[in-house]
Design an enzyme around this catalytic site. Structure first.
Site, PDB file in Angstrom:
ATOM      1  N   ARG A 162      -3.008  16.112  -9.538  1.00 25.48           N
ATOM      2  CA  ARG A 162      -4.015  15.062  -9.685  1.00 25.48           C
ATOM      3  C   ARG A 162      -5.342  15.538 -10.302  1.00 25.48           C
ATOM      4  O   ARG A 162      -5.905  14.823 -11.149  1.00 25.48           O
ATOM      5  CB  ARG A 162      -4.241  14.334  -8.356  1.00 25.48           C
ATOM      6  N   PRO A 218       0.810  -1.221   0.000  1.00 27.70           N
ATOM      7  CA  PRO A 218       0.000   0.000   0.000  1.00 27.70           C
ATOM      8  C   PRO A 218       0.847   1.276   0.000  1.00 27.70           C
ATOM      9  O   PRO A 218       1.898   1.317   0.646  1.00 27.70           O
ATOM     10  CB  PRO A 218      -0.783  -0.108   1.316  1.00 27.70           C
ATOM     11  N   GLY A 219       0.411   2.262  -0.729  1.00 26.02           N
ATOM     12  CA  GLY A 219       1.061   3.576  -0.703  1.00 26.02           C
ATOM     13  C   GLY A 219       0.056   4.619  -0.253  1.00 26.02           C
ATOM     14  O   GLY A 219       0.070   5.092   0.877  1.00 26.02           O
ATOM     15  N   CYS A 264       0.061  29.302 -14.963  1.00 25.84           N
ATOM     16  CA  CYS A 264      -0.402  29.808 -16.243  1.00 25.84           C
ATOM     17  C   CYS A 264      -0.858  28.652 -17.115  1.00 25.84           C
ATOM     18  O   CYS A 264      -0.144  28.196 -18.016  1.00 25.84           O
ATOM     19  CB  CYS A 264       0.712  30.577 -16.924  1.00 25.84           C
TER      20      CYS A 264
HETATM   21  N1  LLP Z   1       2.767  -1.316  -6.071  1.00 24.51           N
HETATM   22  C1  LLP Z   1       2.923  -1.041  -7.370  1.00 24.51           C
HETATM   23  C2  LLP Z   1       3.641  -1.964  -8.220  1.00 24.51           C
HETATM   24  C3  LLP Z   1       2.387   0.136  -7.903  1.00 24.51           C
HETATM   25  O1  LLP Z   1       2.523   0.393  -9.188  1.00 24.51           O
HETATM   26  C4  LLP Z   1       1.708   1.041  -7.045  1.00 24.51           C
HETATM   27  C5  LLP Z   1       1.172   2.287  -7.578  1.00 24.51           C
HETATM   28  C6  LLP Z   1       1.594   0.713  -5.690  1.00 24.51           C
HETATM   29  C7  LLP Z   1       2.127  -0.479  -5.236  1.00 24.51           C
HETATM   30  C8  LLP Z   1       0.905   1.599  -4.694  1.00 24.51           C
HETATM   31  O2  LLP Z   1      -0.418   1.813  -5.035  1.00 24.51           O
HETATM   32  P1  LLP Z   1      -1.387   2.606  -4.025  1.00 24.51           P
HETATM   33  O3  LLP Z   1      -1.574   1.753  -2.804  1.00 24.51           O
HETATM   34  O4  LLP Z   1      -0.709   3.886  -3.690  1.00 24.51           O
HETATM   35  O5  LLP Z   1      -2.620   2.814  -4.809  1.00 24.51           O
HETATM   36  N2  LLP Z   1      -0.125   8.813  -9.365  1.00 24.51           N
HETATM   37  C9  LLP Z   1      -1.373   8.097  -9.244  1.00 24.51           C
HETATM   38  C10 LLP Z   1      -1.193   6.745  -8.650  1.00 24.51           C
HETATM   39  C11 LLP Z   1      -0.241   5.887  -9.434  1.00 24.51           C
HETATM   40  C12 LLP Z   1      -0.055   4.581  -8.775  1.00 24.51           C
HETATM   41  C13 LLP Z   1       1.007   3.824  -9.438  1.00 24.51           C
HETATM   42  N3  LLP Z   1       1.328   2.627  -8.791  1.00 24.51           N
HETATM   43  C14 LLP Z   1      -2.345   8.932  -8.433  1.00 24.51           C
HETATM   44  O6  LLP Z   1      -1.991  10.021  -8.034  1.00 24.51           O
HETATM   45  O7  LLP Z   1      -3.479   8.524  -8.217  1.00 24.51           O
END
Ligand code: LLP
Length: 417
Positions: free
Chosen positions: A317, A279-280, A347
C-alpha cells in the site's frame, strides 16, 4: 512490553517468527457487533456483507458467519475459500467486472445466492449459463452514480469512466440489461449496487449516493415499470491509519446511512425493501498489525534508515497508494526522538513502508510494529524476491492461534517442475 489482544508482542514474535500479521479478535468483535446492531431499520430489511477482498481466509469467513453477516466475493478463489470454510453459498454475493465463464459456472453450481452483474455482456453470459444449467440466482446490477469520494485515484471506483458498473448517464444500457435479466426464468432481478470509493471520511458522499440511487429507482419504476427493491451501497468506510485520520465511528455511520435511506424511502413511497452495505477495510483494518524484526540501521546524508524483514511484499500500500502508517517499537514506546525511514528488504527503491516517523533509537533485533495493516495487507501480498508469505495469527484474551501458516521455500516451489 506492549501487547496485542492480551498477548505480549515479544512472545508472539518468538513463537511465530516475523514478519507476522496479528489480528486482535476483540477489535473485530466490537466492529462486527457495531455493524450488526446499528445497521438496522424497521422500515426495510438490512444486510451487511463483508467484502472479503480486504482479507480472506477460512477463519475470517467463520468469524463473519458467527455474526450472521453476508459475504461478498470477487473471484473463484474467494468463493472457494468461503465454501471450504462451510459458509452458506446462498448468502454469498458474487462481484467482479470480468467474472470468467468458469467462475460464473462454478458460482451457479455452488448455489451462490446473488450475482452482482457488472455489464451487459455479463448479463448475456449469465442468461446462457442459467439456460444451460437450469439453475437459479438472484441478481443486482452494478451502476455507477458518478460520485467522486475524496480518496486516492487508484481506489476511486465510481468516476464516470470507471471500469466498474454501468453509468447512470447510460440509461438505455441499464434498462436493456435489466430487461435481459428480467426476461430469463431462473434469474430474479432484485435491484442495484454501487460503490463510490474507499477510505471515505465524508458522510455527505454516502448521502449523495443514497439520494441518487433512490431517485433513480423511482425513475425506473415510473418510466419503465422496472422494480428496484434492493439497494446495495457498497463499502468504503474509513479507518484510522495515522493520527491525522478521523474516521466516522461505525455505529454512527451505520445509523447515518439508515436515517438517510429511511428519509429517501419516505420521499419515494417506500419503494426500497432492502438496503445492503459492503464494508471490508473497516472490519479488519484496525484489528491488524504487522510485527517486523529490525535488521540493519543505516545513515545516509539525509536519512536514518531502519530496515525490516518484510516490506512491499507483505504491504504494497505505501508503494502503490503512498499510504501512510503509524508504528511503534516494542518495549520502547516512549521517547521518540529520532526521525526514521522504515524500509523493507525488497530490491526496489520504492520499498519504503514509512517515509518519516519519529521513533526512539532502534538497534538490530528490535521489534517494530506497523499499525492498521489488517486490510489489503495479506490479501495484496506477493512473492516478490521470493519472500515467503508471513503467517497470520488471531489473538483473543491473551490466546493466539495461527489462522494461516507461514509459507516455506518448499511451498513456493511446489508448483515448479
Ligand atoms: N464493495 C465493492 C464493490 C468494492 O469494490 C470494494 C472495494 C468494497 C466493497 C470494500 O471497500 P472497503 O470497505 O474495503 O473500502 N486495495 C485498496 C482498496 C481497494 C478497494 C476496492 N474495492 C487499498 O488497499 O486501499
Amino acid at each position: 512490553m506492549a501487547e496485542i489482544g492480551g498477548a505480549a508482542i515479544r512472545e508472539l514474535a518468538k513463537t511465530y517468527g516475523t514478519p507476522l500479521y496479528v489480528y486482535d479478535e476483540s477489535t473485530m468483535d466490537s466492529i462486527l457487533s457495531a455493524y450488526r446492531d446499528n445497521f438496522v431499520s424497521d422500515q426495510f430489511e438490512t444486510g451487511v456483507l463483508y467484502a472479503s477482498k480486504a482479507f480472506s481466509c477460512k477463519a475470517m469467513v467463520r468469524l463473519i458467519d458467527s455474526y450472521g453477516l453476508y459475504l461478498d466475493v470477487v473471484s473463484g478463489g474467494e468463493l472457494y475459500t468461503a465454501v471450504q470454510a462451510g459458509y452458506d453459498p446462498g448468502k454469498i454475493f458474487f462481484h467482479g467486472n470480468n467474472k470468467t465463464e468458469a467462475e460464473l459456472r462454478c458460482a451457479l453450481e455452488q448455489g451462490v445466492g446473488t450475482v452482482i452483474v457488472d455489464n451487459q455482456s455479463e448479463a448475456r453470459l449469465l442468461v446462457n449459463l442459467i439456460q444451460e444449467t437450469a439453475g437459479s440466482v438472484h441478481t443486482l446490477l452494478r451502476v455507477n452514480p458518478g460520485i467522486e469520494a475524496h480518496t486516492h485515484k487508484y481506489i476511486v471506483t465510481a468516476h464516470v469512466d470507471s471500469k466498474f458498473g454501468i453509468s447512470l448517464l447510460n440509461e438505455d444500457e441499464i434498462v436493456e440489461t435489466i430487461r435481459i435479466l428480467e426476461a430469463q426464468d431462473g434469474i430474479t432481478f432484485d435491484g442495484i449496487h454501487s460503490h463510490i470509493g474507499s477510505q471515505i471520511f465524508d458522510r455527505q458522499a454516502f448521502a449523495e449516493e443514497i439520494r441518487k440511487l433512490f431517485t433513480f429507482a423511482e425513475h425506473m419504476k415510473e418510466t419503465y415499470e422496472i422494480g428496484i427493491h434492493t439497494v446495495n451501497l457498497g463499502g468504503g468506510f474509513a479507518v484510522r491509519y495515522t493520527a491525522a485520520d478521523a474516521p466516522i465511528p461505525i455505529d454512527e455511520v451505520s445509523r447515518f446511512i439508515i436515517e438517510e435511506c429511511e428519509r429517501e424511502n419516505r420521499n419515494h413511497h417506500g419503494l426500497i425493501q432492502r438496503v445492503l452495505i459492503e464494508p471490508g477495510r473497516s472490519i479488519v483494518g484496525e484489528a491488524g498489525v504487522t510485527i517486523y524484526s529490525v535488521g540493519s540501521i543505516k545513515k545516509t546524508p539525509n536519512r536514518r534508515y531502519a530496515f525490516v524483514d518484510g516490506g512491499m511484499s507483505d504491504n504494497i500500500r505505501p508503494a502503490l497508494y503512498q499510504a501512510e502508517y503509524d508504528a511503534f517499537v516494542d518495549g520502547k514506546e516512549e521517547g521518540a526522538s529520532l526521525d526514521y525511514t522504515i524500509a523493507g528488504k525488497c530490491c526496489e527503491s520504492g520499498d519504503i513502508l514509512i517515509q518519516s516517523i519519529p521513533l526512539p533509537e532502534m538497534e538490530p533485533g528490535d521489534l517494530l510494529v506497523l499499525k492498521t495493516t489488517g486490510a489489503y495487507g495479506y490479501s495484496m501480498a506477493s512473492h516478490y524476491n521470493k519472500l515467503p508469505l508471513p503467517a497470520v495469527v488471531f489473538v483473543k484474551n491473551g490466546t493466539a492461534r495461527v489462522v494461516i501458516r507461514r509459507e516455506t521455500y518448499e511451498h513456493m516451489i511446489s508448483l515448479e517442475d
